[in-house]
Motif scaffolding. Structure first.
Motif, PDB file in Angstrom:
ATOM      1  N   GLY A 248      19.372 -64.795 -44.100  1.00  0.00           N
ATOM      2  CA  GLY A 248      20.553 -64.555 -43.289  1.00  0.00           C
ATOM      3  C   GLY A 248      21.059 -63.133 -43.323  1.00  0.00           C
ATOM      4  N   THR A 251      19.780 -60.606 -38.503  1.00  0.00           N
ATOM      5  CA  THR A 251      19.783 -61.465 -37.325  1.00  0.00           C
ATOM      6  C   THR A 251      18.587 -61.087 -36.451  1.00  0.00           C
ATOM      7  OG1 THR A 251      22.199 -61.549 -37.380  1.00  0.00           O
ATOM      8  CG2 THR A 251      21.103 -62.215 -35.321  1.00  0.00           C
ATOM      9  N   GLY A 313      15.786 -56.601 -35.635  1.00  0.00           N
ATOM     10  CA  GLY A 313      16.991 -57.398 -35.791  1.00  0.00           C
ATOM     11  C   GLY A 313      18.170 -56.518 -36.154  1.00  0.00           C
ATOM     12  N   GLN A 316      23.540 -56.904 -41.155  1.00  0.00           N
ATOM     13  CA  GLN A 316      24.979 -56.848 -41.351  1.00  0.00           C
ATOM     14  C   GLN A 316      25.299 -56.292 -42.736  1.00  0.00           C
ATOM     15  OE1 GLN A 316      26.866 -57.564 -38.809  1.00  0.00           O
ATOM     16  NE2 GLN A 316      25.250 -58.470 -37.525  1.00  0.00           N
TER      17      GLN A 316
END
Length: 419
Positions: A248, A251, A313, A316
């Motif tokens: 996670g 993304t 991707g 974060q």
């Protein structure tokens, strides 16, 4: 007498003036020495020695960054076919223009077909003869079967004529095959395009003898309406990316691929990542990635060396530090200097997995809000008390950040384990 007395009085006056001047100079020198001694007192020297130097710091803040990977390779045509003869013969004529676009099935070369035409005619005659023989044998077998019903012939005779009729039918089938083979060879004297596309130069001219087993192609046709780009990347980078996506931290992005041509220009049409090979090259430890790019204007050509940017991707909460402040040590370990809560310099061990423009992505060793020292590192050591000065954002920094977002360095080439 009076003159001598007057001269003596003048000498005494001059002596008193010189003495007064010396006294004044002595007082000035004493005052100066007294002032110097005061400024160089031990207390002032100790205060200057312990004054905290100013250092420029940058507060680490998490941010979302777009991860891309730039890889290089050569373009290839989606379809590529060599034009080769399938029969032996002498080229009578070339039927195409070199460099032109041809359609599948379009005639390209005409070979001398005289001998193949003769073979075809012979096979056709043999077939007609076999068909006539088979027809006669079939009629004979039918008559003998009718006579058998009235006991006009023996059973053995009937069986012999029936077998002869079947044998004649078999000859017809064989002769039809021979005729078809002759027809195919006759057709192959006209060499046609196997696919649609752009045809290159011809390797033969009229009058040249070509053979079915020759290794040299007569010409090559390439379909360049779409182009393939095959590049390789480290299997370790792919594994790390999949783990980050599964955890996670990243993304997943779309499969869009941006192409940059040899002259540094960006190709206006984005490509699509078609597939990643399912096996790893045992020699290089890499995996092949294939992308396909539309090429409606035929601007891209086979063999062209290009660079492709793959969107991996969005990461974060990434922590970034300038590459210049990371000190490399023995064993591949790296450190950065930070200012702690007491304004003291501390050495911090960090781990940087990959580069992002001119910065490292730090995955271990730093937290949001840490103040890393970005200037004057050579004169600092751990434990020193400093006065931190926050780095001011400049136009140059903004430009560097914009450039990093547009084209970060390859994670494969910039991965490093920092101390």
């Amino acid at each position: 007498m009076q003159q001598r007395s007057k001269k003596a009085t003048q000498r005494r006056a001059r002596h008193r003036a010189v003495f007064a001047t010396c006294v004044a100079l002595s007082a000035a020198v004493a005052a100066t020495l007294s002032g110097c001694g005061k400024s160089a007192s031990p207390e002032n020297a100790d205060a200057n020695q312990h004054a905290a130097p100013n250092v420029t710091v940058q507060t680490v803040q998490p941010r979302a960054i777009a991860l891309v990977d730039t890889l290089s390779g050569r373009l290839s045509a989606v379809e590529d076919a060599d034009v080769r003869p399938q029969v032996d013969g002498v080229v009578q004529k070339r039927l195409f223009t070199e460099g032109a676009t041809v359609k599948a099935g379009q005639p390209l070369y005409q070979l001398d077909a005289a001998s193949y035409q003769a073979t075809y005619d012979t096979a056709r005659g043999t077939l007609l003869k076999a068909e006539a023989t088979a027809h006669a044998a079939d009629l004979t077998a039918q008559r003998y079967q009718a006579l058998l019903k009235i006991n006009g012939v023996s059973q053995q005779d009937v069986e012999n004529y029936v077998a002869a009729a079947r044998e004649a039918d078999a000859d017809v089938i064989a002769d039809r095959g021979t005729l078809e083979s002759a027809r195919v060879n006759l057709t192959r004297t006209r060499i046609v395009a196997p696919i649609s596309g752009r045809i290159g130069k011809s390797s033969v001219t009229a009058g040249a003898l070509v053979t079915a087993d020759q290794t040299t192609a007569l010409a090559t046709i390439q379909s360049i309406d779409n182009m393939y780009l095959d590049v390789t990347r480290s299997s370790a980078d792919g594994l790390r990316l999949r783990k980050a996506i599964a955890a996670g931290r990243i993304t997943p992005a779309s499969a869009a691929v941006t192409l940059m041509t040899e002259d540094g220009a960006t190709y206006p049409i984005k490509g699509t990542l078609q597939f990643s090979d399912i096996s790893v090259d045992t020699t290089t430890g890499s995996v092949t990635l294939r992308s396909v790019f539309p090429n409606p204007q035929h601007e891209l050509l086979p063999g062209m060396f290009v660079s492709a940017t793959f969107s991996e991707g969005t990461q974060q909460n990434a922590l970034l530090v300038p590459q210049a402040i990371v000190s490399r040590g023995s064993g591949g370990l790296s450190t950065v200097l930070v200012v702690d809560g007491n304004n003291k310099v501390a050495s911090r061990t960090v781990t940087a997995d990959s580069a992002y423009g001119n910065q490292w992505i730090v995955t271990k060793g730093l937290q949001a809000g840490d103040r890393v020292i970005v200037d004057g590192l050579q004169s600092l050591s751990a434990g020193m008390t400093v006065t931190p000065v926050e780095q001011q954002a400049t136009a140059a920094n903004a430009t560097a950040a914009s450039s990093a977002t547009a084209a970060p360095a390859s994670a494969a080439s910039a991965s490093a384990t920092a101390q």
